[in-house]
Design a protein around this motif. Structure first.
Motif, mmCIF file in Angstrom:
data_model
loop_
_atom_site.group_PDB
_atom_site.id
_atom_site.type_symbol
_atom_site.label_atom_id
_atom_site.label_comp_id
_atom_site.label_asym_id
_atom_site.label_seq_id
_atom_site.Cartn_x
_atom_site.Cartn_y
_atom_site.Cartn_z
ATOM 1 N N ALA A 1 0.840 -1.206 0.000
ATOM 2 C CA ALA A 1 0.000 0.000 0.000
ATOM 3 C C ALA A 1 0.872 1.253 0.000
ATOM 4 O O ALA A 1 0.611 2.219 -0.729
ATOM 5 N N ASP A 2 1.935 1.240 0.814
ATOM 6 C CA ASP A 2 2.835 2.393 0.860
ATOM 7 C C ASP A 2 3.694 2.474 -0.399
ATOM 8 O O ASP A 2 3.935 3.562 -0.924
ATOM 9 N N LEU A 3 4.134 1.332 -0.901
ATOM 10 C CA LEU A 3 4.976 1.322 -2.099
ATOM 11 C C LEU A 3 4.230 1.835 -3.325
ATOM 12 O O LEU A 3 4.818 2.502 -4.186
ATOM 13 N N TYR A 4 2.923 1.525 -3.410
ATOM 14 C CA TYR A 4 2.134 2.038 -4.536
ATOM 15 C C TYR A 4 2.058 3.565 -4.483
ATOM 16 O O TYR A 4 2.111 4.242 -5.516
ATOM 17 N N ILE A 5 1.939 4.104 -3.280
ATOM 18 C CA ILE A 5 1.924 5.570 -3.115
ATOM 19 C C ILE A 5 3.267 6.149 -3.554
ATOM 20 O O ILE A 5 3.326 7.141 -4.286
ATOM 21 N N GLN A 6 4.351 5.504 -3.102
ATOM 22 C CA GLN A 6 5.685 5.965 -3.496
ATOM 23 C C GLN A 6 5.862 5.896 -5.009
ATOM 24 O O GLN A 6 6.450 6.801 -5.625
ATOM 25 N N GLN A 7 5.363 4.823 -5.601
ATOM 26 C CA GLN A 7 5.495 4.658 -7.046
ATOM 27 C C GLN A 7 4.810 5.799 -7.798
ATOM 28 O O GLN A 7 5.387 6.384 -8.721
ATOM 29 N N ASN A 8 3.593 6.134 -7.385
ATOM 30 C CA ASN A 8 2.861 7.229 -8.036
ATOM 31 C C ASN A 8 3.605 8.551 -7.878
ATOM 32 O O ASN A 8 3.709 9.345 -8.825
ATOM 33 N N GLU A 9 4.113 8.798 -6.660
ATOM 34 C CA GLU A 9 4.843 10.036 -6.400
ATOM 35 C C GLU A 9 6.096 10.123 -7.269
ATOM 36 O O GLU A 9 6.390 11.175 -7.854
ATOM 37 N N LEU A 10 6.823 9.021 -7.350
ATOM 38 C CA LEU A 10 8.084 9.024 -8.084
ATOM 39 C C LEU A 10 7.882 9.070 -9.595
ATOM 40 O O LEU A 10 8.712 9.641 -10.316
ATOM 41 N N GLU A 11 6.809 8.465 -10.082
ATOM 42 C CA GLU A 11 6.525 8.538 -11.515
ATOM 43 C C GLU A 11 6.296 9.990 -11.936
ATOM 44 O O GLU A 11 6.819 10.435 -12.969
ATOM 45 N N LYS A 12 5.521 10.699 -11.142
ATOM 46 C CA LYS A 12 5.273 12.113 -11.438
ATOM 47 C C LYS A 12 6.550 12.933 -11.300
ATOM 48 O O LYS A 12 6.870 13.779 -12.133
ATOM 49 N N LYS A 13 7.287 12.666 -10.231
ATOM 50 C CA LYS A 13 8.523 13.399 -9.978
ATOM 51 C C LYS A 13 9.527 13.180 -11.107
ATOM 52 O O LYS A 13 10.157 14.139 -11.600
ATOM 53 N N ALA A 14 9.697 11.924 -11.534
ATOM 54 C CA ALA A 14 10.648 11.614 -12.594
ATOM 55 C C ALA A 14 10.238 12.268 -13.909
ATOM 56 O O ALA A 14 11.084 12.780 -14.653
ATOM 57 N N ALA A 15 8.930 12.262 -14.190
ATOM 58 C CA ALA A 15 8.443 12.886 -15.421
ATOM 59 C C ALA A 15 8.703 14.390 -15.409
ATOM 60 O O ALA A 15 9.140 14.969 -16.415
ATOM 61 N N ASP A 16 8.443 15.031 -14.264
ATOM 62 C CA ASP A 16 8.675 16.476 -14.150
ATOM 63 C C ASP A 16 10.159 16.806 -14.299
ATOM 64 O O ASP A 16 10.533 17.761 -14.989
ATOM 65 N N LEU A 17 11.014 16.011 -13.633
ATOM 66 C CA LEU A 17 12.456 16.259 -13.701
ATOM 67 C C LEU A 17 13.016 15.992 -15.092
ATOM 68 O O LEU A 17 13.950 16.676 -15.535
ATOM 69 N N LYS A 18 12.441 15.017 -15.774
ATOM 70 C CA LYS A 18 12.897 14.728 -17.136
ATOM 71 C C LYS A 18 12.630 15.912 -18.050
ATOM 72 O O LYS A 18 13.463 16.293 -18.879
ATOM 73 N N LYS A 19 11.444 16.513 -17.890
ATOM 74 C CA LYS A 19 11.102 17.686 -18.701
ATOM 75 C C LYS A 19 12.042 18.851 -18.392
ATOM 76 O O LYS A 19 12.522 19.538 -19.292
ATOM 77 N N ILE A 20 12.307 19.068 -17.100
ATOM 78 C CA ILE A 20 13.228 20.141 -16.704
ATOM 79 C C ILE A 20 14.618 19.883 -17.290
ATOM 80 O O ILE A 20 15.262 20.795 -17.809
ATOM 81 N N MET A 21 15.066 18.637 -17.208
ATOM 82 C CA MET A 21 16.378 18.275 -17.741
ATOM 83 C C MET A 21 16.452 18.557 -19.242
ATOM 84 O O MET A 21 17.434 19.130 -19.731
ATOM 85 N N GLU A 22 15.411 18.162 -19.960
ATOM 86 C CA GLU A 22 15.393 18.387 -21.408
ATOM 87 C C GLU A 22 15.338 19.871 -21.738
ATOM 88 O O GLU A 22 15.994 20.326 -22.679
ATOM 89 N N ASP A 23 14.566 20.633 -20.951
ATOM 90 C CA ASP A 23 14.488 22.082 -21.173
ATOM 91 C C ASP A 23 15.841 22.750 -20.926
ATOM 92 O O ASP A 23 16.256 23.645 -21.674
ATOM 93 N N GLU A 24 16.533 22.330 -19.857
ATOM 94 C CA GLU A 24 17.834 22.908 -19.547
ATOM 95 C C GLU A 24 18.844 22.588 -20.647
ATOM 96 O O GLU A 24 19.658 23.433 -21.031
ATOM 97 N N GLN A 25 18.772 21.360 -21.177
ATOM 98 C CA GLN A 25 19.699 20.987 -22.243
ATOM 99 C C GLN A 25 19.411 21.780 -23.511
ATOM 100 O O GLN A 25 20.329 22.147 -24.256
ATOM 101 N N GLU A 26 18.140 22.064 -23.765
ATOM 102 C CA GLU A 26 17.774 22.885 -24.920
ATOM 103 C C GLU A 26 18.378 24.278 -24.797
ATOM 104 O O GLU A 26 18.811 24.870 -25.797
ATOM 105 N N ASP A 27 18.423 24.811 -23.573
ATOM 106 C CA ASP A 27 19.034 26.124 -23.362
ATOM 107 C C ASP A 27 20.516 26.095 -23.726
ATOM 108 O O ASP A 27 21.039 27.028 -24.348
ATOM 109 N N VAL A 28 21.204 25.018 -23.323
ATOM 110 C CA VAL A 28 22.626 24.886 -23.632
ATOM 111 C C VAL A 28 22.826 24.789 -25.144
ATOM 112 O O VAL A 28 23.691 25.455 -25.722
ATOM 113 N N ASP A 29 22.005 23.950 -25.781
ATOM 114 C CA ASP A 29 22.122 23.772 -27.232
ATOM 115 C C ASP A 29 21.854 25.077 -27.965
ATOM 116 O O ASP A 29 22.518 25.405 -28.950
ATOM 117 N N ARG A 30 20.854 25.813 -27.464
ATOM 118 C CA ARG A 30 20.496 27.084 -28.107
ATOM 119 C C ARG A 30 21.655 28.066 -28.043
ATOM 120 O O ARG A 30 21.955 28.763 -29.009
#
Length: 313
Positions: A26-55
């Motif tokens: 029950a707790d692990l499922y909560i952690q999984q949902n939290e981390l899936e969202k967190k990883a998705a958000d961080l991935k977007k930030i990472m890609e945006d930051e890399q785009e700034d460098v490339d630009r």
């Protein structure tokens, strides 16, 4: 005579293992949902930051203006540091998610292997009670119930012991993290009085070690949280702590780790936050040890009561 025989004890243990696995899941499922969202958000930030460098590396108007103003090197360095920091935070979140998913697979397999143990246990216990009732032996019924309670306490003590073990591991890593931060803080002080290139090299080496310890601490804290979800669901009495709070330690630790670590105050603040995390772990361990002592006392009391019933019989 042992009325609460080995088969009943085995089924009770399996039943409680199933309940522990369900509580952890029950707790692990909560952690999984939290981390899936967190990883998705961080991935977007990472890609945006890399785009700034490339630009900035391309022949764009922005790049031209920065070159014309003599700030290109400074700006690019800052953007590169932010891109690298975003990548590190994403990587940490992705590793956490993978670890949680592995734990989920493990406990799902464990739970699925014990599908009917509770029903089997209840049926066998009732059958045993009926058998004793028909025999007319009142003391035997008391012995059965007392033995059942003792076995339940033993299982609870096992849960608390596992939680303490997970907590002690997290505390040990937190201690190592604090030692590394103290060392980095000392070298940060050297910078304030003009330490030169060598002090920079040593400090960054210290901070890289702290970064590794922080990732390990985050993993240990999540394991501790999972074990606590099991204990808090089985042990009576409030567990006065919000365990989710200290899981944010690595988040604020990684914020600015590459862009602001030259600032002495940043190291100092991170050390203070690490100390708060250590104190939280220590506080929970103290509560768990009290539970352990209470359960030990309760078990000893039950065994004395059982001995009296047997002697009277």
């Amino acid at each position: 005579m042992n009325y609460y025989d080995e088969e009943l004890q085995r089924l009770q243990q399996e039943m409680m293992e199933k309940e522990r696995a369900d509580a952890k899941l029950a707790d692990l499922y909560i952690q999984q949902n939290e981390l899936e969202k967190k990883a998705a958000d961080l991935k977007k930030i990472m890609e945006d930051e890399q785009e700034d460098v490339d630009r900035l590396n391309r022949k764009s108007l922005t790049a031209f203006l920065y070159r014309a103003s003599g700030k290109m090197g400074e700006k690019l360095s800052k953007e590169e540091e932010e891109a690298f920091a975003a990548a590190v935070k994403y990587d940490a979140a992705a590793k956490e998610l993978q670890a949680v998913e592995e734990d989920i697979a493990y406990y799902e397999k464990q739970a699925s292997g014990l599908p009917d143990c509770k029903l089997q246990y209840e049926r066998m216990l009732e059958a045993k009670k009926e058998e004793i009732k028909e025999s007319g032996n009142i003391e035997a019924g008391k012995i059965l119930e007392m033995e059942r309670q003792i076995a339940a306490i033993e299982n609870r003590r096992k849960e608390v012991k596992e939680a303490i073990s997970a907590g002690e591991r997290a505390r040990s890593i937190a201690e190592e993290t604090l030692e590394g931060l103290q060392s980095a803080k000392n070298w940060g002080m050297v910078d304030l009085i003009g330490g030169g290139i060598m002090s920079d090299v040593i400090k960054y080496d210290k901070l890289k070690s702290v970064e590794d310890r922080t990732s390990a601490l985050q993993m240990a804290l999540r394991t501790f949280r999972t074990e606590l979800s099991d204990v808090s669901s089985r042990i009576e009495g409030p567990l006065q702590v919000e365990v989710g709070e200290f899981l944010h330690f690595a988040d604020y630790f990684f914020d600015g780790i590459f862009t602001d670590w030259m600032v002495y105050d940043k190291i100092k603040v991170s050390k203070e936050r690490a100390e708060q995390t250590y104190s939280q772990i220590q506080g929970i361990l103290e509560q768990l040890r009290k539970m352990q002592e209470q359960l030990h006392t309760e078990e000893e009391q039950k065994r004395r009561e059982l001995e009296q019933i047997v002697l009277k019989g």
